[in-house]
Design a protein around this motif. Structure first.
Motif, PDB file in Angstrom:
ATOM      1  N   VAL A 108       0.776  -1.117  -0.044  1.00 42.27           N
ATOM      2  CA  VAL A 108      -0.025   0.073  -0.046  1.00 42.27           C
ATOM      3  C   VAL A 108       0.929   1.307  -0.035  1.00 42.27           C
ATOM      4  N   PRO A 109       0.887   2.252  -1.001  1.00 43.94           N
ATOM      5  CA  PRO A 109       1.653   3.368  -1.191  1.00 43.94           C
ATOM      6  C   PRO A 109       1.323   4.410   0.019  1.00 43.94           C
ATOM      7  N   THR A 161      -6.587   5.488   4.334  1.00 45.16           N
ATOM      8  CA  THR A 161      -6.843   5.604   2.819  1.00 45.16           C
ATOM      9  C   THR A 161      -7.448   4.227   2.424  1.00 45.16           C
ATOM     10  N   VAL A 162      -7.147   3.209   3.116  1.00 42.85           N
ATOM     11  CA  VAL A 162      -7.418   1.887   2.638  1.00 42.85           C
ATOM     12  C   VAL A 162      -9.134   1.713   2.798  1.00 42.85           C
ATOM     13  N   ALA A 178      -2.946  -7.045  -4.745  1.00 42.97           N
ATOM     14  CA  ALA A 178      -3.118  -5.930  -5.691  1.00 42.97           C
ATOM     15  C   ALA A 178      -3.780  -4.904  -4.980  1.00 42.97           C
ATOM     16  N   VAL A 179      -3.403  -3.624  -5.337  1.00 46.30           N
ATOM     17  CA  VAL A 179      -3.943  -2.239  -4.715  1.00 46.30           C
ATOM     18  C   VAL A 179      -4.233  -1.521  -5.922  1.00 46.30           C
ATOM     19  N   GLU A 184      -9.585   8.986  -3.226  1.00 48.62           N
ATOM     20  CA  GLU A 184     -10.685   8.908  -2.578  1.00 48.62           C
ATOM     21  C   GLU A 184     -10.802   7.575  -1.805  1.00 48.62           C
ATOM     22  N   GLY A 185     -10.015   6.700  -2.095  1.00 49.98           N
ATOM     23  CA  GLY A 185      -9.785   5.370  -1.113  1.00 49.98           C
ATOM     24  C   GLY A 185      -9.106   4.119  -2.109  1.00 49.98           C
ATOM     25  N   LEU A 186      -8.557   3.282  -1.475  1.00 50.23           N
ATOM     26  CA  LEU A 186      -7.733   2.169  -1.792  1.00 50.23           C
ATOM     27  C   LEU A 186      -8.549   1.028  -1.486  1.00 50.23           C
ATOM     28  N   ALA A 187      -8.270  -0.077  -2.436  1.00 52.81           N
ATOM     29  CA  ALA A 187      -8.828  -1.445  -2.391  1.00 52.81           C
ATOM     30  C   ALA A 187      -7.649  -2.262  -2.502  1.00 52.81           C
TER      31      ALA A 187
END
Length: 196
Positions: A108-109, A161-162, A178-179, A184-187
């Motif tokens: 996750v960046p 942010t995740v 996989a990111v 607006e948000g990360l999965a």
């Protein structure tokens, strides 16, 4: 001898007639061929018995050693070794969870923005001789293993942010993190299989 006296056979005479082979009961001298042959056979039998005794003793010793080793093996493989293998498997499982959590967190960046990344995660093919799965429950990684005593869970330390974490890995297939997302948000998705 007097005429009026009867000469009969005494006890020694009767014994001599009934047991002629017994030493001293024969009319023949003690050094006869038959007596010497019998004595040499008896001596030979005693010598053969003495020659057999060490062989029988060594065979018994070998039998006792084999019995001891087989009992020791049965005790170890019946109780101690499986317990040790389960304990070692549980430790390996904890290490797999710890390293997997680190790999997910590293994928996750820190910066926000548009992201589409896929990172390979190295997993051992088996733990305690069996395949396993790593899945997500909320923000926790869970290791599912078919053996009792092997498995566990570890909480993921992900930034706010995740938005979501989902998916699972199988130890039989290559594993990837996989990111995807934007500002607006990360999965975060755990994927198994060949990269696409």
């Amino acid at each position: 001898m007097a005429e009026g006296r009867r000469v009969g056979r005494g006890r020694n005479d009767r014994d001599r007639l009934e047991n002629p082979d017994r030493p001293g009961n024969s009319n023949r001298p003690e050094n006869s061929k038959r007596t010497r042959f019998r004595r040499s056979n008896e001596r030979r039998n005693r010598e053969e018995d003495r020659a057999v005794a060490p062989v029988v003793g060594k065979a018994l010793e070998a039998g006792i050693v084999v019995l001891y080793i087989s009992l020791l093996g049965a005790v170890l493989y019946g109780g101690l070794v499986p317990d040790y293998r389960t304990a070692a498997g549980a430790e390996v499982g904890e290490r797999v969870l710890s390293q997997s959590a680190q790999r997910v967190q590293q994928a996750v960046p820190a910066a926000t923005g548009r992201v589409a990344a896929r990172t390979e995660v190295s997993l051992p093919a088996t733990i305690r001789g069996r395949g396993y799965e790593v899945r997500v429950e909320g923000r926790t990684l869970v290791l599912d293993h078919p053996r009792d005593g092997v498995g566990g869970r570890t909480r993921l330390a992900l930034p706010e942010t995740v938005d979501s974490v989902e998916g699972e890995w199988s130890s039989r297939d290559p594993a990837f993190v996989a990111v995807r997302g934007d500002a607006e948000g990360l999965a975060v998705v755990l994927e198994s299989g060949e990269p696409t």
